[in-house]
Design a protein around this motif. Structure first.
Motif, PDB file in Angstrom:
ATOM      1  N   ASP A  20       0.820  -1.211   0.000  1.00  0.00           N
ATOM      2  CA  ASP A  20       0.000   0.000   0.000  1.00  0.00           C
ATOM      3  C   ASP A  20       0.858   1.266   0.000  1.00  0.00           C
ATOM      4  N   ILE A  21       2.108   1.140   0.449  1.00  0.00           N
ATOM      5  CA  ILE A  21       3.037   2.270   0.439  1.00  0.00           C
ATOM      6  C   ILE A  21       3.747   2.386  -0.912  1.00  0.00           C
ATOM      7  N   LEU A  22       4.176   1.252  -1.465  1.00  0.00           N
ATOM      8  CA  LEU A  22       4.941   1.283  -2.704  1.00  0.00           C
ATOM      9  C   LEU A  22       4.110   1.729  -3.899  1.00  0.00           C
ATOM     10  N   ARG A  23       2.831   1.461  -3.867  1.00  0.00           N
ATOM     11  CA  ARG A  23       1.969   1.879  -4.979  1.00  0.00           C
ATOM     12  C   ARG A  23       1.951   3.395  -5.144  1.00  0.00           C
ATOM     13  N   PRO A  24       1.625   4.157  -4.092  1.00  0.00           N
ATOM     14  CA  PRO A  24       1.676   5.620  -4.238  1.00  0.00           C
ATOM     15  C   PRO A  24       3.096   6.148  -4.401  1.00  0.00           C
TER      16      PRO A  24
END
Length: 205
Positions: free
Chosen positions: A120-124
């Motif tokens: 969920d962090i790497l996507r943004p």
């Protein structure tokens, strides 16, 4: 923006997406004790590792004359570090699979939760590479802090279980190492988001 700068940014964005894909593969390996997914992840990591030095040199040279390239100078290195931490995390999972180390249901739930939060962090983070969005950067920073808090909490609870004799020492070592690499990946993702939006945050103020 110079065409070559755009090309490099696109390559960095793709590497960010690959990092997220790798975590998904690791999560599958962890849950289903599958080595195949680990091998797929390593291919992605090694590909970027091979091109990172050249990208770093080139973006640094471009930044001397093109200000829009300057925020990206450290991004290839942070992405490479994410790859290294991911590979270490995969190494822990590989040991778990090959040596048939069993984690408790609680430990499995905790690691799975943290891996999902990392994705969920790497996507943004990847989106920030393309569009330097301060709102997304704030989300990455807050989410990374949440991952660190939860990982530290899990480590403390795990230590208590180890003292009580509820955990196998070797499994405990793998678990703690996995928590450390998860925190490291989150930190590098946060650094990318922060560095790409730092000057923009100053402008808003």
């Amino acid at each position: 923006m110079k065409p070559r700068v755009k090309e490099i940014i696109k390559t960095l964005h793709e590497a960010g997406n690959d990092a997220e894909d790798c975590l998904s593969l690791l999560q599958t390996s962890f849950l289903y004790h599958s080595l195949q997914h680990l091998h797929e992840c390593r291919k992605k990591i090694h590909h970027f590792r091979d091109i990172e030095p050249q990208l770093t040199r080139e973006i640094a040279e471009l930044a001397r004359e093109h200000t829009d390239a300057k925020p990206y100078v450290s991004v290839p290195v942070h992405l490479a570090r994410i790859g290294e931490c991911t590979e270490k995390l995969g190494g822990c999972i590989e040991k778990m699979v090959k040596e048939r180390v069993l984690f408790s249901d609680r430990a499995i739930e905790e690691v799975t939760y943290l891996l999902q939060r990392l994705m969920d962090i790497l996507r943004p983070m990847s989106d920030i590479i393309l569009a330097r969005n301060t709102i997304l950067a704030k989300y990455v920073n807050e989410s990374e802090a949440g991952v660190v808090r939860r990982a530290l909490e899990y480590a403390t609870l795990h230590e208590e279980r180890l003292i009580e004799g509820l955990c196998i020492p070797f499994a405990s070592s793998l678990y703690i190492n996995m928590l450390d690499e998860i925190k490291n990946i989150g930190w590098h993702a946060k650094e990318i988001a922060t560095k790409l939006t730092a000057d923009m945050a100053v402008e808003v103020q």
